[in-house]
Scaffold this motif. Structure first.
Motif, PDB file in Angstrom:
ATOM      1  N   MET A  18      12.544   8.078  -5.987  1.00 26.55           N
ATOM      2  CA  MET A  18      13.406   8.690  -4.979  1.00 26.55           C
ATOM      3  C   MET A  18      13.747   7.704  -3.870  1.00 26.55           C
ATOM      4  O   MET A  18      14.359   8.069  -2.875  1.00 26.55           O
ATOM      5  N   MET A  19      13.317   6.439  -4.038  1.00 20.70           N
ATOM      6  CA  MET A  19      13.587   5.352  -3.098  1.00 20.70           C
ATOM      7  C   MET A  19      12.975   5.591  -1.725  1.00 20.70           C
ATOM      8  O   MET A  19      13.480   5.133  -0.710  1.00 20.70           O
ATOM      9  N   ASP A  20      11.860   6.324  -1.699  1.00 17.52           N
ATOM     10  CA  ASP A  20      11.109   6.540  -0.470  1.00 17.52           C
ATOM     11  C   ASP A  20       9.923   5.571  -0.506  1.00 17.52           C
ATOM     12  O   ASP A  20       8.796   5.942  -0.837  1.00 17.52           O
ATOM     13  N   PHE A  21      10.197   4.324  -0.158  1.00 15.12           N
ATOM     14  CA  PHE A  21       9.239   3.260  -0.425  1.00 15.12           C
ATOM     15  C   PHE A  21       8.025   3.276   0.513  1.00 15.12           C
ATOM     16  O   PHE A  21       6.952   2.824   0.129  1.00 15.12           O
ATOM     17  N   ASP A  22       8.188   3.779   1.708  1.00 14.23           N
ATOM     18  CA  ASP A  22       7.039   3.864   2.611  1.00 14.23           C
ATOM     19  C   ASP A  22       6.008   4.868   2.080  1.00 14.23           C
ATOM     20  O   ASP A  22       4.804   4.591   2.081  1.00 14.23           O
ATOM     21  N   ARG A  23       6.482   6.025   1.631  1.00 15.94           N
ATOM     22  CA  ARG A  23       5.557   7.006   1.064  1.00 15.94           C
ATOM     23  C   ARG A  23       5.004   6.526  -0.276  1.00 15.94           C
ATOM     24  O   ARG A  23       3.853   6.847  -0.617  1.00 15.94           O
ATOM     25  N   GLU A  24       5.813   5.794  -1.003  1.00 18.29           N
ATOM     26  CA  GLU A  24       5.317   5.216  -2.257  1.00 18.29           C
ATOM     27  C   GLU A  24       4.097   4.332  -1.979  1.00 18.29           C
ATOM     28  O   GLU A  24       3.041   4.488  -2.595  1.00 18.29           O
ATOM     29  N   ARG A  25       4.253   3.405  -1.046  1.00 20.03           N
ATOM     30  CA  ARG A  25       3.153   2.488  -0.728  1.00 20.03           C
ATOM     31  C   ARG A  25       1.931   3.254  -0.222  1.00 20.03           C
ATOM     32  O   ARG A  25       0.790   2.954  -0.613  1.00 20.03           O
ATOM     33  N   ALA A  26       2.169   4.258   0.625  1.00 17.24           N
ATOM     34  CA  ALA A  26       1.052   5.038   1.161  1.00 17.24           C
ATOM     35  C   ALA A  26       0.285   5.734   0.036  1.00 17.24           C
ATOM     36  O   ALA A  26      -0.950   5.837   0.084  1.00 17.24           O
ATOM     37  N   ALA A  27       1.020   6.186  -0.979  1.00 19.37           N
ATOM     38  CA  ALA A  27       0.364   6.861  -2.105  1.00 19.37           C
ATOM     39  C   ALA A  27      -0.518   5.888  -2.878  1.00 19.37           C
ATOM     40  O   ALA A  27      -1.655   6.220  -3.252  1.00 19.37           O
ATOM     41  N   TYR A  28      -0.025   4.685  -3.119  1.00 25.61           N
ATOM     42  CA  TYR A  28      -0.828   3.702  -3.843  1.00 25.61           C
ATOM     43  C   TYR A  28      -2.074   3.326  -3.037  1.00 25.61           C
ATOM     44  O   TYR A  28      -3.171   3.175  -3.597  1.00 25.61           O
ATOM     45  N   GLU A  29      -1.903   3.166  -1.732  1.00 27.30           N
ATOM     46  CA  GLU A  29      -3.043   2.817  -0.886  1.00 27.30           C
ATOM     47  C   GLU A  29      -4.079   3.934  -0.882  1.00 27.30           C
ATOM     48  O   GLU A  29      -5.289   3.674  -0.894  1.00 27.30           O
ATOM     49  N   LYS A  30      -3.605   5.180  -0.888  1.00 24.90           N
ATOM     50  CA  LYS A  30      -4.535   6.310  -0.928  1.00 24.90           C
ATOM     51  C   LYS A  30      -5.260   6.341  -2.265  1.00 24.90           C
ATOM     52  O   LYS A  30      -6.477   6.599  -2.322  1.00 24.90           O
ATOM     53  N   ALA A  31      -4.530   6.088  -3.354  1.00 24.72           N
ATOM     54  CA  ALA A  31      -5.158   6.074  -4.681  1.00 24.72           C
ATOM     55  C   ALA A  31      -6.251   5.010  -4.743  1.00 24.72           C
ATOM     56  O   ALA A  31      -7.336   5.238  -5.293  1.00 24.72           O
ATOM     57  N   ILE A  32      -5.986   3.851  -4.140  1.00 20.23           N
ATOM     58  CA  ILE A  32      -6.971   2.771  -4.131  1.00 20.23           C
ATOM     59  C   ILE A  32      -8.180   3.149  -3.276  1.00 20.23           C
ATOM     60  O   ILE A  32      -9.317   2.800  -3.609  1.00 20.23           O
ATOM     61  N   SER A  33      -7.937   3.886  -2.197  1.00 21.35           N
ATOM     62  CA  SER A  33      -9.066   4.315  -1.364  1.00 21.35           C
ATOM     63  C   SER A  33      -9.969   5.276  -2.134  1.00 21.35           C
ATOM     64  O   SER A  33     -11.183   5.306  -1.922  1.00 21.35           O
ATOM     65  N   LEU A  34      -9.368   6.061  -3.034  1.00 22.93           N
ATOM     66  CA  LEU A  34     -10.152   6.978  -3.863  1.00 22.93           C
ATOM     67  C   LEU A  34     -10.828   6.253  -5.020  1.00 22.93           C
ATOM     68  O   LEU A  34     -11.940   6.609  -5.418  1.00 22.93           O
ATOM     69  N   ASP A  35     -10.145   5.255  -5.553  1.00 22.65           N
ATOM     70  CA  ASP A  35     -10.673   4.488  -6.691  1.00 22.65           C
ATOM     71  C   ASP A  35     -10.275   3.028  -6.512  1.00 22.65           C
ATOM     72  O   ASP A  35      -9.183   2.623  -6.896  1.00 22.65           O
ATOM     73  N   PRO A  36     -11.152   2.213  -5.930  1.00 24.79           N
ATOM     74  CA  PRO A  36     -10.820   0.803  -5.674  1.00 24.79           C
ATOM     75  C   PRO A  36     -10.493   0.001  -6.939  1.00 24.79           C
ATOM     76  O   PRO A  36      -9.920  -1.084  -6.841  1.00 24.79           O
ATOM     77  N   LYS A  37     -10.835   0.525  -8.105  1.00 22.60           N
ATOM     78  CA  LYS A  37     -10.561  -0.178  -9.357  1.00 22.60           C
ATOM     79  C   LYS A  37      -9.372   0.422 -10.109  1.00 22.60           C
ATOM     80  O   LYS A  37      -9.228   0.226 -11.311  1.00 22.60           O
TER      81      LYS A  37
END
Length: 312
Positions: A92-111
């Motif tokens: 949807m070209m919402d790149f700020d929320r995209e990045r935030a989602a990936y960062e949150k996923a990494i916080s839940l699972d660093p691997k």
């Protein structure tokens, strides 16, 4: 099949049937079955997740995102669910929320490999090469053979002007993935730095990446690693009986050695594949350097082999 899937889904088998529709690319049927399961069991996070995935596969991220968000609400510790909301935001070209989602996923699972990988891709899109490199390094620690990380790591090193590291990275990618369009681009980038460990050739009607032929110093014996290129050519000639390959050898200041190398390569191919007609392997040799044009650069290769093919 729809009835069986419905029964399984109703029995709480979303995690079994969910991947099935993705693998079979039966996205609309999946929406019906898993959507029905979700209506019967609104607390089923897996059903919500897969409905969201099916909509993404249909290129309908706006329809899929609410289901993915619902899956996250129901199972907030599931890094995969969070990651796929990021993919929806990207679509949807919402790149700020995209990045935030990936960062949150990494916080839940660093691997979480995909989250690190896609976060790296996002940094590349923003021209943040150092940050991208860091993410690709993390991916390769977790998955040393990840093709996207290997390829984009080399790109990032190039943009950071780390030439020797970039060259090594392109070679590492090509060692594992010597075929396809990415391999051709990687080879061109390598060649632009004057490194011809790999070269692109037109063999018949195909573009092919091969290791550049090298020989034991002062001899006509091909190096062991590079004989694989001759095996690839032999296989192509066996598959296409009208294909002929002219092997052209250059040795600056020593035409006789160039001739010996050309004969040695032909003999190697014929010994391994005696059904190939030797007339389909014409030879040429020169006691000069080969001049190779790559982009707007020209290189003189004192010792090299080129292949020119024709379909007879």
């Amino acid at each position: 099949m729809l009835l069986i899937a419905s029964v399984l889904a109703a029995a709480g088998c979303a995690k079994v049937m969910g991947p099935y529709y993705l693998e079979q690319e039966q996205y609309e049927e999946g929406i019906k079955v898993m959507g029905g399961q979700l209506k019967e069991n609104p607390e089923d996070a897996a059903s919500a997740y897969y409905v969201g995935r099916y909509y993404l596969a249909l290129n309908k991220p706006k329809d899929g995102l609410p289901y993915l968000n619902e899956a996250v609400r129901l199972a907030p510790d599931n890094a995969d669910y969070v990651f796929w909301t990021g993919v929806a935001y990207w679509a949807m070209m919402d790149f700020d929320r995209e990045r935030a989602a990936y960062e949150k996923a990494i916080s839940l699972d660093p691997k979480h490999i995909s989250a690190h990988l896609y976060l790296g891709h996002g940094y590349i899109d923003r021209g943040q090469w150092a940050k991208a490199l860091k993410q690709y390094d993390v991916v390769l620690e977790l998955d040393p053979y990840n093709p996207e990380a290997l390829y984009n790591r080399a790109r990032a090193l190039g943009k950071l002007d780390k030439k020797s590291d970039e060259i090594a990275a392109w070679k590492q990618f090509l060692e594992f993935y010597p075929d396809g369009s990415m391999a051709m681009t990687a080879t061109e980038q390598l060649n632009l730095h004057g490194d011809f460990t790999y070269r692109n050739y037109i063999i018949g009607k195909r573009n092919v990446t091969l290791r550049g032929m090298t020989f034991k110093s002062g001899t006509s014996a091909p190096d062991a690693d590079d004989r694989a290129s001759l095996e690839v050519l032999s296989a192509m000639m066996q598959a296409n009986k009208s294909l002929a390959v002219n092997m052209i050898v250059y040795v600056k200041g020593n035409a006789s050695l160039a001739k010996a190398r050309a004969i040695a390569m032909r003999d190697y191919m014929l010994n391994g594949h005696p059904d190939v007609d030797r007339n389909r392997l014409p030879l040429s040799w020169f006691g000069t350097a080969e001049r190779v044009q790559v982009g707007d650069k020209t290189f003189a290769l004192d010792q090299s082999v080129n292949f020119i093919t024709e379909v007879r």
